[in-house]
Write an enzyme that holds these catalytic residues in place. Structure first.
Site, short mmCIF file in Angstrom:
data_model
loop_
_atom_site.label_atom_id
_atom_site.label_comp_id
_atom_site.label_asym_id
_atom_site.label_seq_id
_atom_site.Cartn_x
_atom_site.Cartn_y
_atom_site.Cartn_z
N SER A 126 -5.82 3.42 0.14
CA SER A 126 -5.80 3.09 -1.28
C SER A 126 -6.08 4.33 -2.11
O SER A 126 -7.01 5.09 -1.82
CB SER A 126 -6.83 2.00 -1.59
N CYS A 186 -7.28 7.09 -4.50
CA CYS A 186 -8.58 7.44 -5.07
C CYS A 186 -8.41 8.79 -5.77
O CYS A 186 -8.51 9.84 -5.13
CB CYS A 186 -9.66 7.52 -3.99
N CYS A 203 -13.08 9.18 0.58
CA CYS A 203 -11.64 8.95 0.56
C CYS A 203 -10.82 10.22 0.86
O CYS A 203 -9.86 10.18 1.63
CB CYS A 203 -11.22 8.37 -0.78
N GLN A 215 -10.97 11.17 4.52
CA GLN A 215 -10.24 10.20 5.34
C GLN A 215 -8.73 10.37 5.19
O GLN A 215 -7.98 10.22 6.16
CB GLN A 215 -10.65 8.77 4.96
N GLU A 263 -6.42 1.75 -7.01
CA GLU A 263 -7.60 2.55 -7.35
C GLU A 263 -8.85 1.67 -7.46
O GLU A 263 -8.80 0.56 -7.98
CB GLU A 263 -7.35 3.26 -8.68
N GLY A 264 -9.96 2.19 -6.97
CA GLY A 264 -11.24 1.51 -7.13
C GLY A 264 -11.30 0.17 -6.43
O GLY A 264 -11.85 -0.79 -6.97
N THR A 284 -21.99 -0.19 -4.52
CA THR A 284 -20.60 -0.17 -4.98
C THR A 284 -20.01 -1.56 -5.14
O THR A 284 -19.22 -1.82 -6.04
CB THR A 284 -19.74 0.69 -4.02
N ASP A 291 -13.95 -6.69 -3.65
CA ASP A 291 -12.79 -5.90 -3.24
C ASP A 291 -11.55 -6.70 -3.64
O ASP A 291 -11.36 -7.81 -3.14
CB ASP A 291 -12.83 -5.65 -1.73
N ARG A 294 -8.35 -5.59 -3.34
CA ARG A 294 -7.12 -5.07 -2.74
C ARG A 294 -6.37 -6.17 -2.00
O ARG A 294 -6.96 -7.01 -1.33
CB ARG A 294 -7.44 -3.92 -1.79
N LYS A 352 -8.46 -5.15 6.36
CA LYS A 352 -7.08 -4.68 6.44
C LYS A 352 -6.36 -5.32 7.62
O LYS A 352 -5.23 -5.81 7.49
CB LYS A 352 -7.04 -3.16 6.56
#
Length: 208
Positions: A61, A63, A76, A79, A100-101, A122, A134, A136, A162
Site C-alpha cells: 500500500s 506510503c 514501509c 519493506q 495511503e494510510g 496507530t 484498517d 484497505r 492480506k
C-alpha cells in the site's frame, strides 16, 4: 474462479529502477482497465517468471511519507525496497496499491500521526478519527492478479488480512513468506501495534 468483474491490462512498459542504496532492477510496469475503485494502481513485474514456479507477490500500500521521503515513523520504505529485491530474485509482482494510510488517505494519516503524538497507537488513532482500524480492500489486487494470469501466488507479507482477503477473492495463496522487521527509535510503538493486531487477526476466523 474470481468473484468480481475482470480487469484487463491497459499498458505495459519497461522501467529501470534504482534505490538510494544503489540497488537496481528492471521492472515491467502494468496499468489496468476495469479496476473496481477506478484508482491508478500499478503492478511491477520483476525477475524471470516461469510456468513451473508460483510467483512471489507483495501487495504494497502506498506510503508517500515512507516510500518517497524515508519517514522513520513506519517501516514501509524498507519493506518496499526489500520486496523489490526479493521478488526480482525469484520472479513475481509488486502490486503498488493507492491505499495511503491503510486506506484513510494522506491528510487523515497525518491527522492520525498527531493523535499518536498524544499517546494513541496507530489503530486507535484511526478509530478516533472515525475510520476503521484498517480500511484497505484487496479486491483490486485480486483483479490485477487475474489480469496478469496469476491465480496462484506466494504472498510476501506479515499481514494475515492480506492472505484472508485474497483467498476469499479467489486467489490461491500457496504460502505466506514473512518480510523483515525494520525498527527505528521512531517506529517501535508502531511496530508493536502492528504485531498485536496481526496476532489478533491470525486467530480470527474472519481475518479481522
Amino acid at each position: 474462479m474470481f468473484d468480481f468483474l475482470p480487469a484487463a491490462v491497459r499498458t505495459e512498459v519497461t522501467v529501470p529502477l534504482r534505490f538510494p542504496d544503489g540497488f537496481a532492477a528492471t521492472a515491467r510496469v502494468f496499468t489496468f482497465h476495469g479496476l473496481v475503485d477506478a484508482r491508478e494502481h500499478l503492478a511491477f513485474g520483476l525477475g524471470r517468471l516461469t510456468d513451473d514456479r508460483v510467483p512471489l507477490v507483495r501487495p504494497h500500500s502506498e506510503c508517500l511519507t515512507g516510500d518517497v521521503f524515508g519517514s522513520q515513523r513506519c517501516d514501509c520504505g524498507p519493506q518496499l525496497r526489500e520486496a523489490v529485491e526479493r521478488i526480482a530474485d525469484v520472479g513475481g509482482y509488486l502490486l503498488y496499491l493507492r491505499q495511503e494510510g491503510r486506506g484513510i488517505g494522506l491528510y487523515a494519516k497525518l491527522d492520525a500521526y498527531a493523535l499518536q503524538d498524544t499517546g494513541l497507537d496507530t489503530y486507535e488513532a484511526n478509530l478516533a478519527l472515525g475510520h476503521r482500524e484498517d480500511e484497505r480492500d484487496y479486491t483490486v489486487a485480486a483483479q490485477m492478479l487475474g489480469a496478469l494470469g496469476a491465480d496462484r501466488i506466494a504472498l510476501l507479507s506479515n499481514n494475515p488480512d492480506k492472505s484472508d482477503q485474497l483467498s476469499r477473492l479467489g486467489v490461491t495463496v500457496t504460502e505466506c513468506v514473512p518480510t523483515g522487521v525494520y525498527r527505528s527509535p521512531a517506529n517501535v510503538g508502531y511496530l508493536a501495534a502492528k504485531a498485536t493486531r496481526a496476532a489478533r487477526l491470525a486467530v480470527s476466523p474472519f481475518g479481522g
